[in-house]
Design a protein around this motif. Structure first.
Motif, PDB file in Angstrom:
ATOM      1  N   CYS A   1      66.001 -83.236 -40.052  1.00  0.00           N
ATOM      2  CA  CYS A   1      64.661 -83.347 -39.469  1.00  0.00           C
ATOM      3  C   CYS A   1      64.784 -83.773 -38.014  1.00  0.00           C
ATOM      4  CB  CYS A   1      63.816 -84.381 -40.212  1.00  0.00           C
ATOM      5  SG  CYS A   1      63.398 -83.921 -41.901  1.00  0.00           S
TER       6      CYS A   1
ATOM      7  N   ARG B   1      63.108 -75.113 -51.100  1.00  0.00           N
ATOM      8  CA  ARG B   1      63.160 -73.903 -50.252  1.00  0.00           C
ATOM      9  C   ARG B   1      62.954 -72.642 -51.092  1.00  0.00           C
ATOM     10  NH1 ARG B   1      67.357 -76.764 -47.694  1.00  0.00           N
ATOM     11  NH2 ARG B   1      66.638 -77.508 -45.675  1.00  0.00           N
TER      12      ARG B   1
ATOM     13  N   ASN C   1      59.554 -71.673 -51.331  1.00  0.00           N
ATOM     14  CA  ASN C   1      58.993 -71.295 -50.022  1.00  0.00           C
ATOM     15  C   ASN C   1      58.387 -72.458 -49.254  1.00  0.00           C
ATOM     16  OD1 ASN C   1      59.752 -68.555 -50.138  1.00  0.00           O
ATOM     17  ND2 ASN C   1      58.048 -68.173 -51.523  1.00  0.00           N
TER      18      ASN C   1
ATOM     19  N   SER D   1      58.957 -75.474 -46.330  1.00  0.00           N
ATOM     20  CA  SER D   1      59.764 -75.849 -45.175  1.00  0.00           C
ATOM     21  C   SER D   1      60.274 -77.266 -45.416  1.00  0.00           C
ATOM     22  CB  SER D   1      58.908 -75.789 -43.915  1.00  0.00           C
ATOM     23  OG  SER D   1      59.643 -76.244 -42.814  1.00  0.00           O
TER      24      SER D   1
ATOM     25  N   CYS E   1      63.280 -80.466 -44.746  1.00  0.00           N
ATOM     26  CA  CYS E   1      64.369 -81.051 -43.977  1.00  0.00           C
ATOM     27  C   CYS E   1      64.755 -82.375 -44.627  1.00  0.00           C
ATOM     28  CB  CYS E   1      63.983 -81.232 -42.513  1.00  0.00           C
ATOM     29  SG  CYS E   1      62.615 -82.348 -42.208  1.00  0.00           S
TER      30      CYS E   1
END
Length: 109
Positions: free
Chosen positions: A27, A53, A56, A58, A60
């Motif tokens: 991040c 992921r 789908n 996003s 970090c």
């Protein structure tokens, strides 16, 4: 010349140690996230990140200066309410066992 007090030296070393990003931290943008887990091992955080992921999202991995945990964060999102909604959706989709929660995160300085 007088040496610094041991207490001061320990505090200084601890603050330097905790202000650095952990290896594996991905991040880099401050903002609101849906925190989905916090782990002592990078491999555990990576496993959950990969699962999210595949859904789908996003994702970090970040850490906070307070401790050495790898936080799995979805976002960044526009605000706290959006982060709460994403956490609820991830839980509803059964991508995680536990309900995530909104977390404001910023990179360690």
């Amino acid at each position: 010349m007088q040496a610094p007090a041991p207490e001061h030296t320990a505090k200084t070393a601890a603050s330097k140690k905790t202000s650095v990003a952990l290896p594996g931290t991905t991040c880099s943008v401050a903002g609101w996230y849906a925190q989905q887990g916090a782990f002592g091992r990078l491999s555990q955080a990576t496993d959950l990140s990969n699962r999210l992921r595949q859904g789908n999202f996003s994702v970090c991995i970040g850490n906070l200066p307070a401790n050495a945990l790898y936080r799995v964060l979805v976002g960044p999102l526009p605000n706290r309410q959006a982060a709460a909604a994403v956490a609820a959706r991830i839980h509803q989709d059964k991508l995680t066992r536990d309900m995530g929660y909104p977390q404001y995160w910023s990179p360690p300085q």
